[in-house]
Design an enzyme around this catalytic site. Structure first.
Site, PDB file in Angstrom:
ATOM      1  N   ASP A   8       0.868  -1.171   0.000  1.00 16.67           N
ATOM      2  CA  ASP A   8       0.000   0.000   0.000  1.00 16.67           C
ATOM      3  C   ASP A   8       0.911   1.229   0.000  1.00 16.67           C
ATOM      4  OD1 ASP A   8      -2.287   1.752   0.530  1.00 16.67           O
ATOM      5  OD2 ASP A   8      -1.526   1.840   2.567  1.00 16.67           O
ATOM      6  N   LYS A  37     -11.980   6.717  -2.308  1.00 13.64           N
ATOM      7  CA  LYS A  37     -12.281   7.901  -1.502  1.00 13.64           C
ATOM      8  C   LYS A  37     -13.770   8.261  -1.487  1.00 13.64           C
ATOM      9  CE  LYS A  37      -8.063   8.935  -0.140  1.00 13.64           C
ATOM     10  NZ  LYS A  37      -7.451   7.612  -0.360  1.00 13.64           N
TER      11      LYS A  37
END
EC number: 3.11.1.1
Length: 256
Positions: free
Chosen positions: A9, A50
Site C-alpha cells: 500500500d 475515496k
C-alpha cells in the site's frame, strides 16, 4: 524463493507515518458542512475508494444524524459527491508534505530487490495525487517498480482486487500464491484476500494505529503493547495471514 513479488500500500504503509494526509483532508471537508468527525470515524473506512469512504462515513449513525441537524435534511448521493470533491481539493493542497518514507522502508525494499523480488503498489490516492507524491518519495529513496490507483480500474478501488491484478500484469507475475500484499488498513487486507494473495498488516505507523511517530514512541511499554495488540486483532479479524510490527517483518516472512 516462496514469493516473486510484494505489493505494498502507499500512505501509512511505505510513506506518511500514521497516514495523516487523508485524515486531515476528510476532517476539513466534513467541517465545511458543520460536522466534526472523530478520528475513529475517519479511519474506520480508510483504504477504500475515496468516494466510498465518504459514503461510508455519512452512513454512520452519529454522522448521519449530525448531517440532518446541520443541513436540515438527510444526506443524498449529491452530498456524497460534494463532500468527496471538497476532500479531494483539500488533500491536493497538502499531499506533497506527506510523502516521506517510513522508517526502514528504503533499506528493506532494497534488500527485497536483492532477493529478486518485484515491488508493486496499490493506493487509494488518485493518479493526480500520485503524480505529486510518487516523485517526492522517489527523491527520498522509495520508488516501487509500478503503482496503480483506482483510476486504472474503472474507479473500483479496495476491497476490489483489480489494482492488485494490474500490478501483477505489469510486473509479469503469474501465480497469486507467490505474491504478498502488505498494507495498513482493513481494506488492504480484504483487497489482498480477494486477489488470493498472502496478506500482511503493518502495525507501527499504520492508519489502524493512528498515531504519529512521536506519540507512538512516547507510549509506556504496557501502553505500546496494548496498542500493538489492538491493531493486530483488527488485522487478524479482517483475515490477515500475518501481522508485523514494521516493514522489516516482511523480510523475515519471505525468508522463512
Amino acid at each position: 524463493m516462496k514469493y516473486d513479488g510484494i505489493i505494498f500500500d502507499w500512505a501509512g504503509t511505505t510513506v506518511d507515518y500514521g497516514c495523516f494526509a487523508p485524515v486531515k483532508a476528510f476532517i476539513e471537508a466534513f467541517e465545511q458542512f458543520g460536522i466534526t468527525p472523530t478520528l475513529e470515524e475517519v479511519r474506520k473506512p480508510m483504504g477504500m475508494l475515496k468516494i466510498d469512504h465518504v459514503r461510508t462515513m455519512l452512513s454512520m449513525e452519529r454522522i448521519s444524524k449530525a448531517w440532518e441537524e446541520s443541513q436540515g435534511r438527510p444526506w443524498t448521493e449529491e452530498d456524497v459527491k460534494a463532500v468527496y470533491e471538497l476532500s479531494e481539493s483539500k488533500i491536493m493542497e497538502i499531499v506533497e508534505h506527506y510523502a516521506d518514507p517510513k522508517p526502514y522502508v528504503t533499506e528493506t525494499v532494497a534488500k527485497l530487490r536483492e532477493m529478486g523480488m518485484k515491488i508493486g503498489s496499490t493506493t487509494g490516492y488518485t493518479d493526480e495525487m500520485m503524480a505529486v507524491v510518487a516523485p517526492k518519495a522517489k527523491e527520498q529513496g522509495y520508488a516501487p517498480d509500478c503503482w496503480f490507483s483506482p483510476d486504472s480500474t474503472g474507479k473500483k478501488g479496495r476491497p476490489y482486487p483489480y489494482m492488485v491484478f494490474r500490478n501483477m500484469e505489469a510486473l509479469g507475475l503469474m501465480d497469486v500464491t507467490r505474491v504478498m500484499k502488505v498494507g495498513d488498513t482493513v481494506a488492504d487486507i480484504k483487497e489482498g484476500k480477494n486477489a488470493g494473495l498472502t496478506t500482511v498488516g503493518i502495525i507501527e505507523g499504520s492508519s489502524v494505529m493512528g498515531l504519529t511517530k512521536e506519540e507512538y514512541e512516547a507510549l509506556l511499554p504496557e501502553q505500546r503493547e496494548e496498542a500493538d495488540e489492538k491493531a493486530r486483532q483488527i488485522y487478524l479479524q479482517a483475515g490477515a495471514d500475518h501481522v508485523v510490527r514494521d516493514i522489516r517483518g516482511v523480510l523475515e516472512l519471505v525468508s522463512e
